[in-house]
Write an enzyme that holds these catalytic residues in place. Structure first.
Site, mmCIF file in Angstrom:
data_model
loop_
_atom_site.group_PDB
_atom_site.id
_atom_site.type_symbol
_atom_site.label_atom_id
_atom_site.label_comp_id
_atom_site.label_asym_id
_atom_site.label_seq_id
_atom_site.Cartn_x
_atom_site.Cartn_y
_atom_site.Cartn_z
ATOM 1 N N GLU A 1 0.848 -1.193 0.000
ATOM 2 C CA GLU A 1 0.000 0.000 0.000
ATOM 3 C C GLU A 1 0.883 1.242 0.000
ATOM 4 O O GLU A 1 0.418 2.343 0.242
ATOM 5 C CB GLU A 1 -0.968 -0.009 1.173
ATOM 6 N N CYS B 1 -3.533 -3.009 4.579
ATOM 7 C CA CYS B 1 -2.684 -4.029 5.213
ATOM 8 C C CYS B 1 -3.179 -5.443 4.964
ATOM 9 O O CYS B 1 -2.564 -6.409 5.431
ATOM 10 C CB CYS B 1 -2.578 -3.750 6.709
ATOM 11 N N THR C 1 3.651 5.161 15.170
ATOM 12 C CA THR C 1 3.292 3.832 14.650
ATOM 13 C C THR C 1 3.742 3.698 13.191
ATOM 14 O O THR C 1 3.031 3.155 12.359
ATOM 15 C CB THR C 1 1.781 3.544 14.782
ATOM 16 N N SER D 1 -10.170 3.648 13.445
ATOM 17 C CA SER D 1 -9.445 2.499 12.923
ATOM 18 C C SER D 1 -9.477 1.326 13.903
ATOM 19 O O SER D 1 -9.643 0.170 13.512
ATOM 20 C CB SER D 1 -7.999 2.921 12.630
ATOM 21 N N HIS E 1 -2.959 -8.878 12.635
ATOM 22 C CA HIS E 1 -2.328 -7.698 12.039
ATOM 23 C C HIS E 1 -1.999 -6.728 13.170
ATOM 24 O O HIS E 1 -2.836 -6.474 14.035
ATOM 25 C CB HIS E 1 -3.274 -7.042 11.027
HETATM 26 N N1 COA Z 1 1.513 4.897 30.251
HETATM 27 C C1 COA Z 1 0.831 3.824 29.773
HETATM 28 N N2 COA Z 1 -0.171 3.920 28.838
HETATM 29 C C2 COA Z 1 -0.464 5.149 28.368
HETATM 30 C C3 COA Z 1 0.190 6.300 28.847
HETATM 31 C C4 COA Z 1 1.222 6.141 29.817
HETATM 32 N N3 COA Z 1 1.925 7.183 30.297
HETATM 33 N N4 COA Z 1 -0.333 7.357 28.204
HETATM 34 C C5 COA Z 1 -1.286 6.894 27.371
HETATM 35 N N5 COA Z 1 -1.381 5.539 27.468
HETATM 36 C C6 COA Z 1 -2.237 4.635 26.724
HETATM 37 C C7 COA Z 1 -3.659 5.139 26.526
HETATM 38 O O1 COA Z 1 -4.456 4.870 27.672
HETATM 39 C C8 COA Z 1 -4.062 4.328 25.314
HETATM 40 O O2 COA Z 1 -4.364 3.008 25.699
HETATM 41 P P1 COA Z 1 -5.801 2.331 25.320
HETATM 42 O O3 COA Z 1 -5.937 2.471 23.813
HETATM 43 O O4 COA Z 1 -5.648 0.932 25.756
HETATM 44 O O5 COA Z 1 -6.816 3.124 26.035
HETATM 45 C C9 COA Z 1 -2.793 4.255 24.504
HETATM 46 O O6 COA Z 1 -1.727 4.560 25.408
HETATM 47 C C10 COA Z 1 -2.744 5.233 23.340
HETATM 48 O O7 COA Z 1 -3.104 6.484 23.810
HETATM 49 P P2 COA Z 1 -3.939 7.506 22.914
HETATM 50 O O8 COA Z 1 -4.168 8.731 23.687
HETATM 51 O O9 COA Z 1 -5.108 6.810 22.304
HETATM 52 O O10 COA Z 1 -2.821 7.791 21.779
HETATM 53 P P3 COA Z 1 -2.869 8.591 20.435
HETATM 54 O O11 COA Z 1 -3.959 9.581 20.382
HETATM 55 O O12 COA Z 1 -1.473 9.085 20.254
HETATM 56 O O13 COA Z 1 -3.186 7.487 19.316
HETATM 57 C C11 COA Z 1 -2.942 5.573 17.938
HETATM 58 C C12 COA Z 1 -2.596 6.206 19.291
HETATM 59 C C13 COA Z 1 -2.355 4.169 17.920
HETATM 60 C C14 COA Z 1 -4.443 5.524 17.727
HETATM 61 C C15 COA Z 1 -2.245 6.443 16.830
HETATM 62 O O14 COA Z 1 -0.861 6.339 16.967
HETATM 63 C C16 COA Z 1 -2.627 6.023 15.421
HETATM 64 O O15 COA Z 1 -3.658 6.426 14.898
HETATM 65 N N6 COA Z 1 -1.782 5.200 14.763
HETATM 66 C C17 COA Z 1 -2.077 4.665 13.445
HETATM 67 C C18 COA Z 1 -2.794 3.346 13.586
HETATM 68 C C19 COA Z 1 -3.004 2.724 12.251
HETATM 69 O O16 COA Z 1 -2.072 2.641 11.470
HETATM 70 N N7 COA Z 1 -4.211 2.287 11.937
HETATM 71 C C20 COA Z 1 -4.494 1.779 10.612
HETATM 72 C C21 COA Z 1 -4.174 0.377 10.424
HETATM 73 S S1 COA Z 1 -5.073 -0.768 11.390
#
Ligand code: COA
Length: 389
Positions: free
Chosen positions: A81, A113, A154, A203, A235
């Protein structure tokens, strides 16, 4: 008796460099617990300026050709992709770099993916029609999000090459498949953008809905029961997603969702993705490699696969480990592919992230950076020039 068809060999490659999440966290002030625990990532591969999906794919597939030769390969399916051309299949460059026979069809396949799983299933169909032939399936991707965006943590890059044929030495793929397609905008990359767009929460939800949908269809197609699986390869856009998906599936099936049950099912599958980062369509098969390299003897045991591609298409299917599979693993090669990467500073990563090939059609050499077996030497007259180092 039905033919035994599946994965005869599996090899992977990744980028030249690695960015530690501690380095990213120090730059953006994030608590490292969010990366290490919250999303389950420790580091991510970063390709050199003279690496791309073609060089990684050729590096992944070359050991397979060295071991088995290419004479029986009549089809190469390249799933990606992060395509480099709207017309020419990236696999044609790989076919050339590897010296595969001209009596061969080469195509590129895309559905986020999920692409490599489509390639694997199509390959099985081709082998069933002509059991004398083998199909080279390649999944190769560079995962790239905007700097300073939530998706930045990520990213990653890797290629997995799989040789598919009869009487496989590693995994026999079973017939029932659970399928699920839904039109959602959780992650996409319009043709005019280098970096993907993602709605992270959407997602995660779309993935969980798809997991449920594929499982429902899988059971209706006469698949195995949950208890029969020794492990689950999900995945993994980030490894915590496998935890979320398995917990969701257990819950959906009315099973206990305690941490031990989840860790036993997915724990070993996350080791490579945790340090390589998101490799998009290669990721579920990196999960398989990590499992096979670390697990006790799984001969005769069944492994579940859940392949999800945003947009979205998903498939749940199973494979069984064949007798003697451990003699054909590439554990040492896999560890070397990860350990050989050079750590980069945040500034070096940022420079690589912002690097792009000139688009005006002149002659341009790329910086000589990779120490891998293949490199993108430059671009001339809008044509990519690859070389074997
Ligand atoms: N210690 C431990 N955990 C922590 C933390 C800390 N200090 N701070 C935050 N977290 C946890 C949050 O509680 C959350 O866990 P949960 O999802 O189990 O509730 C996790 O870390 C992520 O936090 P969040 O605030 O949601 O992070 P974000 O807004 O930066 O987004 C993703 C994270 C993964 C959603 C983002 O990186 C993303 O969109 N990535 C792309 C994903 C992708 O490629 N998708 C398409 C293919 S499937």
């Amino acid at each position: 008796m039905s033919l035994s068809i599946g994965i005869h060999d599996l090899s992977f490659a990744t980028g030249e460099y690695v960015l530690e999440h501690t380095t990213l966290a120090a730059h953006n002030g994030t608590d490292i617990g969010k990366y290490h625990v919250g999303i389950g990532q420790e580091s991510m591969s970063v390709p050199a300026a003279d690496e791309d999906i073609v060089t990684m794919a050729a590096s992944a597939a070359a050991p397979i050709i060295a071991r088995h030769g290419g004479d029986r390969i009549r089809t190469v399916v390249f799933a990606t992709e992060s395509s480099i051309d709207q017309s020419k299949a990236a696999g044609v460059y790989v076919h050339s770099l590897l010296g595969l026979p001209s009596a061969c069809r080469v195509v590129e396949l895309k559905q986020a993916c999920y692409g490599a799983t489509a390639a694997l299933q199509f390959a099985i169909g081709l082998v069933r029609r002509d059991p004398a032939q083998q199909v080279l399936v390649i999944a190769s991707d560079v995962s790239k999000y905007e700097l300073d965006s939530p998706g930045e943590s990520t990213q990653g890059a890797a290629a997995v090459a799989m040789l598919v044929g009869v009487d496989p030495a590693l995994v026999r793929i079973e017939d029932p498949s659970g399928l699920f397609t839904a039109d959602v905008m959780d992650f996409w990359r319009p043709n005019y953008r280098a970096a993907a767009l993602v709605d992270g929460q959407e997602s995660i939800n779309a993935y969980l809905q798809a997991a449920e949908g594929t499982w429902k269809d899988y059971t209706e197609q006469g698949g195995r029961s949950l208890e029969e699986f020794a492990a689950f390869c999900y995945h993994q856009p980030f490894t915590k997603m496998a935890t979320k998906a398995h917990r969701h599936l257990l819950n959906y099936c009315g099973k206990d969702t305690d941490n031990d049950a989840v860790a036993a099912a997915i724990g070993l599958t996350t080791a490579y993705n945790r340090v390589i980062g998101n490799s998009y369509t290669a990721s579920v098969y990196l999960g398989l490699a990590a499992l096979l390299d670390q697990a006790e003897d799984l001969t005769g045991r069944s492994i579940a696969f859940l392949s999800y591609g945003s947009g979205s298409v998903a498939e749940f299917f199973a494979g069984t480990l064949v007798a003697g599979y451990r003699d054909h693993l590439r554990t040492e090669q896999n560890h070397t592919a990860i350990a050989r990467r050079t750590p980069v500073s945040y500034a070096e990563y940022r420079e690589l992230h912002e690097y792009s090939l000139p688009t005006e059609g002149g002659d341009h050499a790329t910086p000589a950076q990779t120490t891998g077996p293949f490199r993108l030497a430059g671009i001339s007259g809008h044509k990519r020039i690859y070389e074997t180092r």
